[in-house]
Design a protein around this motif. Structure first.
Motif, short mmCIF file in Angstrom:
data_model
loop_
_atom_site.label_atom_id
_atom_site.label_comp_id
_atom_site.label_asym_id
_atom_site.label_seq_id
_atom_site.Cartn_x
_atom_site.Cartn_y
_atom_site.Cartn_z
N THR A 1 0.87 -1.17 0.00
CA THR A 1 0.00 0.00 0.00
C THR A 1 0.92 1.22 0.00
N GLU A 2 0.84 2.01 -1.06
CA GLU A 2 1.75 3.15 -1.19
C GLU A 2 1.04 4.44 -0.81
N ALA A 3 1.68 5.25 0.01
CA ALA A 3 1.15 6.59 0.30
C ALA A 3 1.49 7.45 -0.90
N THR A 4 0.50 8.13 -1.48
CA THR A 4 0.76 8.93 -2.69
C THR A 4 0.57 10.42 -2.47
N ALA A 5 -0.17 10.80 -1.44
CA ALA A 5 -0.35 12.23 -1.13
C ALA A 5 -0.79 12.37 0.31
N ILE A 6 -0.58 13.59 0.85
CA ILE A 6 -1.05 13.89 2.20
C ILE A 6 -2.00 15.08 2.08
N HIS A 7 -3.17 14.97 2.69
CA HIS A 7 -4.15 16.06 2.61
C HIS A 7 -4.08 16.94 3.84
N ALA B 1 12.76 12.13 2.64
CA ALA B 1 13.00 13.52 2.22
C ALA B 1 12.29 13.84 0.91
N GLY B 2 12.36 12.91 -0.05
CA GLY B 2 11.69 13.11 -1.33
C GLY B 2 10.18 13.17 -1.14
N LEU B 3 9.63 12.29 -0.29
CA LEU B 3 8.18 12.28 -0.05
C LEU B 3 7.76 13.58 0.63
N ILE B 4 8.52 14.02 1.62
CA ILE B 4 8.14 15.21 2.38
C ILE B 4 8.15 16.44 1.48
N TYR B 5 9.13 16.54 0.60
CA TYR B 5 9.14 17.69 -0.32
C TYR B 5 8.02 17.58 -1.35
N HIS B 6 7.90 16.43 -1.98
CA HIS B 6 6.95 16.34 -3.09
C HIS B 6 5.50 16.27 -2.61
N MET B 7 5.27 15.85 -1.36
CA MET B 7 3.89 15.81 -0.85
C MET B 7 3.50 17.09 -0.12
N LEU B 8 4.47 17.70 0.58
CA LEU B 8 4.12 18.84 1.43
C LEU B 8 4.92 20.11 1.15
N GLY B 9 5.89 20.02 0.26
CA GLY B 9 6.67 21.20 -0.08
C GLY B 9 7.69 21.59 0.98
N ILE B 10 7.94 20.71 1.95
CA ILE B 10 8.95 21.02 2.98
C ILE B 10 10.29 20.44 2.54
N LYS B 11 11.28 21.34 2.36
CA LYS B 11 12.60 20.87 1.94
C LYS B 11 13.44 20.51 3.15
N LEU B 12 14.27 19.48 3.00
CA LEU B 12 15.12 19.04 4.10
C LEU B 12 16.59 19.07 3.67
N ASN C 1 17.36 20.48 0.09
CA ASN C 1 17.28 19.74 -1.17
C ASN C 1 15.86 19.26 -1.43
N LYS C 2 15.61 18.94 -2.70
CA LYS C 2 14.30 18.37 -3.06
C LYS C 2 14.35 16.84 -3.05
N CYS C 3 15.53 16.27 -3.18
CA CYS C 3 15.71 14.81 -3.16
C CYS C 3 14.76 14.10 -4.13
N THR C 4 14.69 14.59 -5.34
CA THR C 4 13.78 14.01 -6.33
C THR C 4 14.20 12.58 -6.69
#
Ligand SMILES: Cc1cc2nc3c(=O)[nH]c(=O)nc-3n(C[C@H](O)[C@H](O)[C@H](O)COP(=O)(O)OP(=O)(O)OC[C@H]3O[C@@H](n4cnc5c(N)ncnc54)[C@H](O)[C@@H]3O)c2cc1C
Ligand SMILES: [Zn+2]
Lengths: 407, 86
Positions: free
Chosen positions: A192-198, A228-239, B46-49
């Protein structure tokens, strides 16, 4: 599938449309957090969402080394508690985690390194963690196979000896925690993959998954190298994270010759002998970020060269298996545990690089406390994300490392 | 993992000749009015794409050029510039 299988940890559960808490990632940290949420805080309506299967990530790929001889006063107490928890968890989970506290020997190859070790040892001793400085001869007495001749690439000056550390069976930790969490009511959903956070008005409202939407007020991302990739791409928070493949390998089984975990920073190489007799050894990380988890001839050669220098009896021994996993590295070599800040109900536990196994027991306990109360426990406060913009990087490494430009 | 990169001067070369220089984050922010948060964003974040990203490389064991290129971080392969940014 032609047969109906029952998961090892309990009964198969149906994915509900709402949970009190959702944990993304069925690795060590997700499982441990779920276990403590259910057991210590009565939050049993918890779902672990795992894209592949539990233990797919670093949880099933690490070299299983545990120790509590870190460098700073923030890290040592956390790792000490984690180390002390292995025997407790073995009983509590009624699952043999095969803790072998054979001790760790960290080789030093210069006088500067010996000085740095003195400081690290003083920190350990101050926090009640056993750690000693020994010279090359004493190291040789502990590990007779060690090459202490001055004729090698990096001659051994001495070592930092940390008797309470050692090896814990990593798969057993995954299975034991899964069983323990399920017993207290946690649902584990594999594939089961998490794909987005609302979110709504700055608050978590749910998680989108490959099997439908889940309503929840609390989400933890503990997806190891993928966090890190999930947090940025789902919520826009960069790490401040770079994700690199790290490789490990084992040799053919040999008669017992190494009864400590031995590591060397200068050689970028560490080794221990498993209970089966194989020499398990790990290398440094790839030189550029990637999510491949693939192996390279470059590192096989590097390992062979390093090992035949400081453990010359291994010359001619064959590597049998090699694998890779992800290491999510921060510039100060310390993790990021934060939450309920940028977004209400959102928690993160990542940046664990190649040290997230040894910490998972204590981290699960404190992250559960954090998620249950909404308040960051004192133990985790120094690991907040804002330390980077406040120029309060932790001193886990003596100098700032950047795993991007000059790894 | 093995990687081949295209240096603007030397052409296609083995990846181990190069040093990775980080994700492309655009121009360095201006000193005037710079906040700690904006500076931290430029220096550390970083965006870590997991996929195609634009990044910096340095031809360390070659001509010494700094250049940007596109790479798929899941396959470790240099790729053509994506259509959208034409
Ligand atoms: C080769 C190697 C050697 C190591 N050696 C050591 C060691 O000796 N000692 C030590 O302390 N540490 C070591 N580590 C580090 C340690 O393994 C990790 O830090 C640790 O596993 C992190 O735990 P985790 O629970 O955060 O993540 P993981 O155990 O990586 O679990 C994350 C999970 O998240 C899942 N996931 C990803 N994306 C999604 C999504 N979108 N939806 C749902 N699920 C998702 C993944 O499938 C994975 O199962 C090593 C790591 C490697 C790779
Ligand atoms: Zn060039």
């Amino acid at each position: 599938m032609f047969w109906k299988s029952k998961p090892l940890w309990g009964n198969k559960t149906r994915l509900k449309s709402s949970y009190d808490a959702v944990i993304i990632g069925g690795g060590l940290h997700g499982l441990a957090t779920a276990y403590y949420l259910a057991k210590e805080h009565g939050i049993t309506d918890v779902a672990i969402i795992e894209k592949r299967f539990i233990g797919f990530g670093g949880a099933g790929r690490n070299t299983a080394i545990v120790r509590a001889n870190q460098r700073t006063q923030y890290n040592v107490p956390l790792y000490k508690e984690a180390l002390d928890l292995w025997p407790v968890l073995t009983k509590e989970l009624d699952y043999n985690l095969m803790f072998n506290n054979c001790g760790n020997l960290n080789l030093m190859h210069s006088e500067a390194a010996m000085k740095a070790a003195r400081m690290t040892i003083a920190t350990a001793q101050f926090h009640g963690v056993e750690s000693h400085l020994i010279d090359a001869k004493q190291a040789k007495e502990l590990v007779p196979a060690l090459n202490i001749s001055e004729d090698i690439t990096f001659p051994i000056h001495g070592a930092m000896f940390h008797p309470p550390g050692g090896i814990v069976r990593h798969d057993a930790v995954v299975w034991g925690l899964a069983k323990g969490a399920a017993k207290h009511g946690v649902h584990i959903h594999q594939h089961t993959e998490a794909t987005a956070i609302h979110t709504e008005d700055g608050k978590i409202t749910g998680v989108e998954t490959s099997r439908g939407r889940i309503h929840t007020p609390r989400v933890l991302i503990s997806a190891g190298g993928y966090s890190a990739g999930l947090i940025y791409h789902m919520l826009g928070i960069k790490l401040p994270i770079a994700v690199l493949t790290i490789q490990a390998m084992v040799t053919q089984p040999l008669k017992p010759l190494l009864d400590h975990v031995v590591s060397s920073g200068a050689y970028h190489c560490y080794a221990n002998q498993t209970l089966k007799g194989e020499i398990a050894t790990g290398a440094h990380m790839d030189q550029w970020p990637n999510y491949t988890t693939q192996n390279t001839a470059h590192y096989i050669k590097h390992q062979a060269e390093a090992l035949s220098d400081w453990l010359p009896c291994l010359r001619g021994v064959k590597f049998m298996r090699i694998w890779g996993g992800l290491a999510d590295m921060t510039p100060d070599m310390a993790p990021i545990m934060d939450g309920n800040d940028q977004i209400e109900g959102f928690y993160m536990d990542c940046g664990w690089g190649y040290f997230g196994f040894k910490s998972c027991s204590a981290v699960g306990k404190y992250m559960a406390q954090f998620m249950a109360s909404g308040h960051c426990p004192d133990m985790l406060k120094p690991f907040n994300l804002r330390r980077y913009e406040n120029h309060q990087l932790m001193g886990e490494t003596a100098a700032l490392v950047s795993y991007t430009p000059d790894n | 993992m093995a990687l081949t990169l295209t240096c603007p001067v030397c052409g296609q070369r083995n990846g181990y000749e190069f040093r990775y220089g980080g994700e492309d984050k655009g121009p360095r922010p201006a000193e005037a009015g710079l906040t700690p948060a904006a500076w931290c964003d430029y220096v550390h974040m970083n965006k870590c794409t997991a996929g195609v990203q634009k990044e910096w490389w340095f031809h360390r064991d070659g001509c010494g050029s700094w250049f940007t290129t596109w790479r798929d971080t899941t396959k470790n392969l240099e790729v053509a510039k994506p259509e959208a940014s034409k």
